[in-house]
Design a protein around this motif. Structure first.
Motif, PDB file in Angstrom:
ATOM      1  N   MET A  60       7.329  16.305   2.479  1.00 32.07           N
ATOM      2  CA  MET A  60       7.702  17.214   1.495  1.00 32.07           C
ATOM      3  C   MET A  60       7.971  18.648   1.890  1.00 32.07           C
ATOM      4  SD  MET A  60       7.632  15.777  -1.370  1.00 32.07           S
ATOM      5  CE  MET A  60       7.573  17.012  -2.609  1.00 32.07           C
ATOM      6  N   LYS A  61       7.632  18.733   3.106  1.00 28.52           N
ATOM      7  CA  LYS A  61       8.088  20.284   3.713  1.00 28.52           C
ATOM      8  C   LYS A  61       9.485  20.576   4.213  1.00 28.52           C
ATOM      9  CE  LYS A  61       3.241  20.847   4.327  1.00 28.52           C
ATOM     10  NZ  LYS A  61       2.218  20.262   5.668  1.00 28.52           N
ATOM     11  N   ALA A  62      10.030  19.434   4.402  1.00 24.12           N
ATOM     12  CA  ALA A  62      11.394  19.146   5.148  1.00 24.12           C
ATOM     13  C   ALA A  62      12.411  19.588   4.486  1.00 24.12           C
ATOM     14  CB  ALA A  62      11.819  17.786   5.365  1.00 24.12           C
ATOM     15  N   VAL A  63      13.406  20.229   5.002  1.00 26.05           N
ATOM     16  CA  VAL A  63      14.534  20.931   4.356  1.00 26.05           C
ATOM     17  C   VAL A  63      15.890  20.236   5.301  1.00 26.05           C
ATOM     18  CG1 VAL A  63      13.870  23.273   3.747  1.00 26.05           C
ATOM     19  CG2 VAL A  63      14.675  23.008   6.046  1.00 26.05           C
ATOM     20  N   ILE A 112      13.017  11.826   4.756  1.00 23.22           N
ATOM     21  CA  ILE A 112      14.136  10.961   5.618  1.00 23.22           C
ATOM     22  C   ILE A 112      15.443  11.411   5.346  1.00 23.22           C
ATOM     23  CG2 ILE A 112      15.038   8.666   5.538  1.00 23.22           C
ATOM     24  CD1 ILE A 112      12.127   7.444   5.093  1.00 23.22           C
ATOM     25  N   VAL A 113      15.661  11.961   3.986  1.00 21.19           N
ATOM     26  CA  VAL A 113      16.954  12.178   3.451  1.00 21.19           C
ATOM     27  C   VAL A 113      17.438  13.444   4.091  1.00 21.19           C
ATOM     28  CG1 VAL A 113      16.905  10.674   1.371  1.00 21.19           C
ATOM     29  CG2 VAL A 113      16.398  13.153   1.226  1.00 21.19           C
ATOM     30  N   ALA A 114      16.332  14.588   3.943  1.00 20.45           N
ATOM     31  CA  ALA A 114      16.769  15.773   4.618  1.00 20.45           C
ATOM     32  C   ALA A 114      16.973  15.793   6.146  1.00 20.45           C
ATOM     33  CB  ALA A 114      15.301  16.915   4.488  1.00 20.45           C
ATOM     34  N   GLY A 115      16.460  14.838   6.933  1.00 14.88           N
ATOM     35  CA  GLY A 115      16.707  14.594   8.422  1.00 14.88           C
ATOM     36  C   GLY A 115      18.351  14.163   8.429  1.00 14.88           C
ATOM     37  N   LYS A 116      18.809  13.502   7.454  1.00 15.04           N
ATOM     38  CA  LYS A 116      20.025  12.978   7.413  1.00 15.04           C
ATOM     39  C   LYS A 116      20.873  13.748   6.935  1.00 15.04           C
ATOM     40  CE  LYS A 116      20.205   8.200   7.646  1.00 15.04           C
ATOM     41  NZ  LYS A 116      20.977   8.285   8.465  1.00 15.04           N
ATOM     42  N   GLY A 117      20.633  14.872   6.543  1.00 16.98           N
ATOM     43  CA  GLY A 117      21.300  16.005   5.920  1.00 16.98           C
ATOM     44  C   GLY A 117      21.802  15.800   4.372  1.00 16.98           C
ATOM     45  N   ASP A 138       0.714  -1.369  -0.018  1.00 16.87           N
ATOM     46  CA  ASP A 138       0.084   0.072   0.065  1.00 16.87           C
ATOM     47  C   ASP A 138       0.683   1.253   0.056  1.00 16.87           C
ATOM     48  OD1 ASP A 138      -2.146   1.498  -0.411  1.00 16.87           O
ATOM     49  OD2 ASP A 138      -2.674   1.194   2.192  1.00 16.87           O
ATOM     50  N   LEU A 139       1.914   1.323  -0.869  1.00 17.92           N
ATOM     51  CA  LEU A 139       2.862   2.400  -1.117  1.00 17.92           C
ATOM     52  C   LEU A 139       2.598   3.045  -2.375  1.00 17.92           C
ATOM     53  CD1 LEU A 139       4.919   4.194   0.253  1.00 17.92           C
ATOM     54  CD2 LEU A 139       6.598   2.640  -0.701  1.00 17.92           C
ATOM     55  N   THR A 140       2.297   4.212  -2.370  1.00 19.18           N
ATOM     56  CA  THR A 140       2.132   4.564  -4.037  1.00 19.18           C
ATOM     57  C   THR A 140       3.547   5.592  -4.393  1.00 19.18           C
ATOM     58  OG1 THR A 140       1.280   6.883  -3.110  1.00 19.18           O
ATOM     59  CG2 THR A 140      -0.303   5.425  -3.763  1.00 19.18           C
ATOM     60  N   PRO A 141       3.985   5.839  -5.435  1.00 14.91           N
ATOM     61  CA  PRO A 141       5.105   6.570  -5.857  1.00 14.91           C
ATOM     62  C   PRO A 141       5.012   7.796  -5.186  1.00 14.91           C
ATOM     63  CG  PRO A 141       4.467   5.291  -7.808  1.00 14.91           C
ATOM     64  CD  PRO A 141       3.286   5.052  -6.720  1.00 14.91           C
ATOM     65  N   ALA A 142       4.160   8.702  -5.212  1.00 14.78           N
ATOM     66  CA  ALA A 142       4.102   9.936  -4.755  1.00 14.78           C
ATOM     67  C   ALA A 142       4.460   9.700  -3.101  1.00 14.78           C
ATOM     68  CB  ALA A 142       2.778  10.611  -5.022  1.00 14.78           C
ATOM     69  N   SER A 143       3.927   8.752  -2.592  1.00 17.66           N
ATOM     70  CA  SER A 143       3.967   8.756  -0.859  1.00 17.66           C
ATOM     71  C   SER A 143       5.487   8.462  -0.563  1.00 17.66           C
ATOM     72  CB  SER A 143       3.145   7.770  -0.420  1.00 17.66           C
ATOM     73  OG  SER A 143       3.374   7.577   0.892  1.00 17.66           O
ATOM     74  N   ALA A 144       5.966   7.668  -1.546  1.00 16.80           N
ATOM     75  CA  ALA A 144       7.388   7.327  -1.334  1.00 16.80           C
ATOM     76  C   ALA A 144       8.448   8.230  -1.325  1.00 16.80           C
ATOM     77  CB  ALA A 144       7.871   6.065  -2.271  1.00 16.80           C
ATOM     78  N   ILE A 145       8.203   8.913  -2.261  1.00 16.62           N
ATOM     79  CA  ILE A 145       8.964  10.275  -2.521  1.00 16.62           C
ATOM     80  C   ILE A 145       8.970  11.225  -1.535  1.00 16.62           C
ATOM     81  CG2 ILE A 145       9.786  11.923  -4.278  1.00 16.62           C
ATOM     82  CD1 ILE A 145      10.517   9.122  -5.339  1.00 16.62           C
ATOM     83  N   GLY A 146       7.472  11.358  -1.219  1.00 20.77           N
ATOM     84  CA  GLY A 146       7.271  12.619  -0.140  1.00 20.77           C
ATOM     85  C   GLY A 146       7.901  12.036   1.137  1.00 20.77           C
TER      86      GLY A 146
END
Length: 195
Positions: A148-151, A60-65, A47-55
């Motif tokens: 999607m709002k993460a930096v 995740i990646v923004a939180g890791k720098g 139950d994972l859509t591409p849009a959900s996965a990328i969001g």
């Protein structure tokens, strides 16, 4: 007769279990330090859509720098970079998400330039830790919306003015259109003489 039915039932169950490989099992390394190393890993989530996965991956990646160069949730694609730190050069990581039969598959591919190296175990741990954070269903949609709002949370990069100028010049030669994407929301501590 009953044991025959149990064996048939077990035989039907085993192929579906075998298809659900863990991230660690999908991890692969190719290339060499001379030609450039390449690492790939993937995970499948119900139950994972591409849009959900990328969001979700953006958060995740923004939180890791990591630096998010471009994220296209509807297309299921994303380009991030391991940020440059000191003398270590940045390298690109592509993330692609697809869906088949109600299950989403997300693949990460890191391509190092010739001369760069990363221990395989460290690459596997990092990639699978990020992919392991993905969720399906409503929990995934909520995480995607926040993601999607993460930096990036990377600390300011300390450089001298000449090094930053040379870095931007080289990046411009490679791909001038990527300059705004690569340096947007980044912080630098610049050292040097003021003329």
């Amino acid at each position: 007769m009953r044991s025959c039915l149990l064996m048939v039932g077990a035989a039907l169950f085993l192929p579906s279990v075998a298809q659900a490989a863990t991230c660690e099992e999908t991890f692969a390394k190719s290339g060499s330090i001379l030609s450039g190393m390449r690492f790939t890993a993937s995970i499948t989530v119900p139950d994972l859509t591409p849009a959900s996965a990328i969001g979700q991956m953006r958060g995740i990646v923004a939180g890791k720098g990591y630096d998010v160069i471009v994220a296209e949730p509807e297309d299921g694609s994303m380009l991030i970079e391991q940020p440059q730190t000191g003398k270590a050069r940045a390298f690109p990581i592509t993330i692609t998400a697809t869906t088949t039969g109600g299950r989403g598959t997300v693949q990460m591919e890191a391509k190092l330039r010739g001369g760069q190296t990363v221990p395989s175990e460290a690459a596997k741990t990092e990639m699978c830790e990020m992919l392991g954070g993905l969720k399906g269903g409503k929990a995934g949609l909520a995480a995607a919306s926040a993601g999607m709002k993460a930096v990036s949370t990377a600390p300011a990069l300390e450089m001298d003015a000449l090094s930053l100028s040379q870095q931007i010049s080289k990046d411009t030669e490679r791909n001038a259109a990527a300059i705004p994407l690569r340096y947007q929301n980044k912080s630098f501590l610049i050292k040097g003489m003021v003329g």
